[in-house]
Design an enzyme around this catalytic site. Structure first.
Site: not given
Length: 301
Positions: A99, A134, A166, A201, A222
């Site tokens: 598994r 992510k 960012k 960004e 962005d």
């Protein structure tokens, strides 16, 4: 770039500690220690293979003498019904490892397959498809290896690897005053070593000039429309790497790539992928095994 063995071992150790903390009770009760078996990893749907090192290490971690044969190469597409790998060894250990190996290879092959679709849609352009942070906690090395198997590239591995300022960073630094943007970024640039990559960004065309003036290496545009991306590429004019991010999916990526950007970052490669359906089936038993007591005759009174 190969999958680092120490990172793979760390993932496997944690996964087996979770899945069989005191051993595989079912196999210990039902399967004699002397039983041997051969099993095949088969695809039930089409995909792109990633995870050969997981198959080898996953089964051999339980049975060092297991014979593992990879039948499909890393990054190789396959059809439903394809035998991807074969393992022969102690039956108990194969069943215990099954598994965890399946869970990891199903996810990795799904990521490779999805990445390959994005790469195919940008063929003929200079745009590189890259992943993001992510990722599934604890599985970043494996998931990013799968992106490479699918023909994609990797963004910074962690927060420690590069500067990426960012919108929230810029809001803290400038207090919303665009006149401060060049100065604060240039000061940060001067504090960095020459080998450290500096990316910023931006979310508007107006920010591109002040950010360029700070001497950054990459500008991330962005959530820009294709028309805005083309304008941004023209303004940068080769003075920095141009990355497109936000709103990227299989329906939009070709148009984004056609604008002339250098990099397209796609969080969906790892955060939205659905595992492929793969199965492990015992196909050959080396010899019949007599289970003690299975055919014992009842004693006469």
């Amino acid at each position: 770039m190969p999958l680092p063995a120490p990172a793979l071992r760390k993932v496997l150790d944690a996964a087996y500690a979770e899945d069989a903390p005191q051993g595989d009770l079912t196999s210990l009760v039902l399967i004699p220690e002397s039983a041997h078996a051969t099993a095949e990893l088969r695809a039930r749907v089409p995909g792109v293979f990633s995870g050969g090192p997981v198959v080898e290490a996953g089964f051999r971690l339980h049975d060092p003498g297991a014979q593992v044969e990879l039948l499909v190469g890393e990054g190789e597409p396959f059809e439903a019904g394809t035998a991807l790998a074969r393992v022969a060894g102690k039956a108990r250990e194969i069943l215990t490892a099954e598994r965890v190996v399946l869970n990891l290879v199903q996810r990795m092959s799904a990521i490779a397959a999805l990445t390959a679709r994005y790469v195919a849609l940008t063929a003929g352009t200079k745009a590189q498809i890259v992943d993001t942070r992510k990722t599934t906690p604890g599985l970043r090395e494996l998931e990013r290896y799968a992106v490479r198997c699918g023909g994609g590239r990797n963004h910074r591995f962690s927060l420690s690897d590069a500067v990426l300022a960012k919108d929230n960073h810029l809001a803290v630094l400038t207090g919303g005053d665009p006149a401060k943007l060049t100065g604060v970024l240039r000061a940060a640039r001067e504090r960095l070593g020459h080998t450290t990559h500096f990316e910023v960004e931006v979310d508007s065309i107006e920010q591109i000039g002040p950010v360029l003036a700070a001497g950054v290496d990459t500008i991330m545009l962005d959530n820009f429309t294709p028309a805005m991306l083309r304008e941004g590429v023209a303004i940068v004019a080769g003075r920095a790497i141009v990355e497109a991010s936000g709103g990227v999916n299989l329906g939009t990526v070709a148009a984004i790539a056609a604008t002339g950007v250098d990099v397209i970052s796609v969080g969906a490669l790892t955060h939205s992928v659905v595992n492929l359906d793969l199965g492990l089936d015992v196909v050959i038993e080396a010899r019949a095994v007599e289970v003690p007591g299975a055919h014992a005759e009842a004693k006469q009174p």
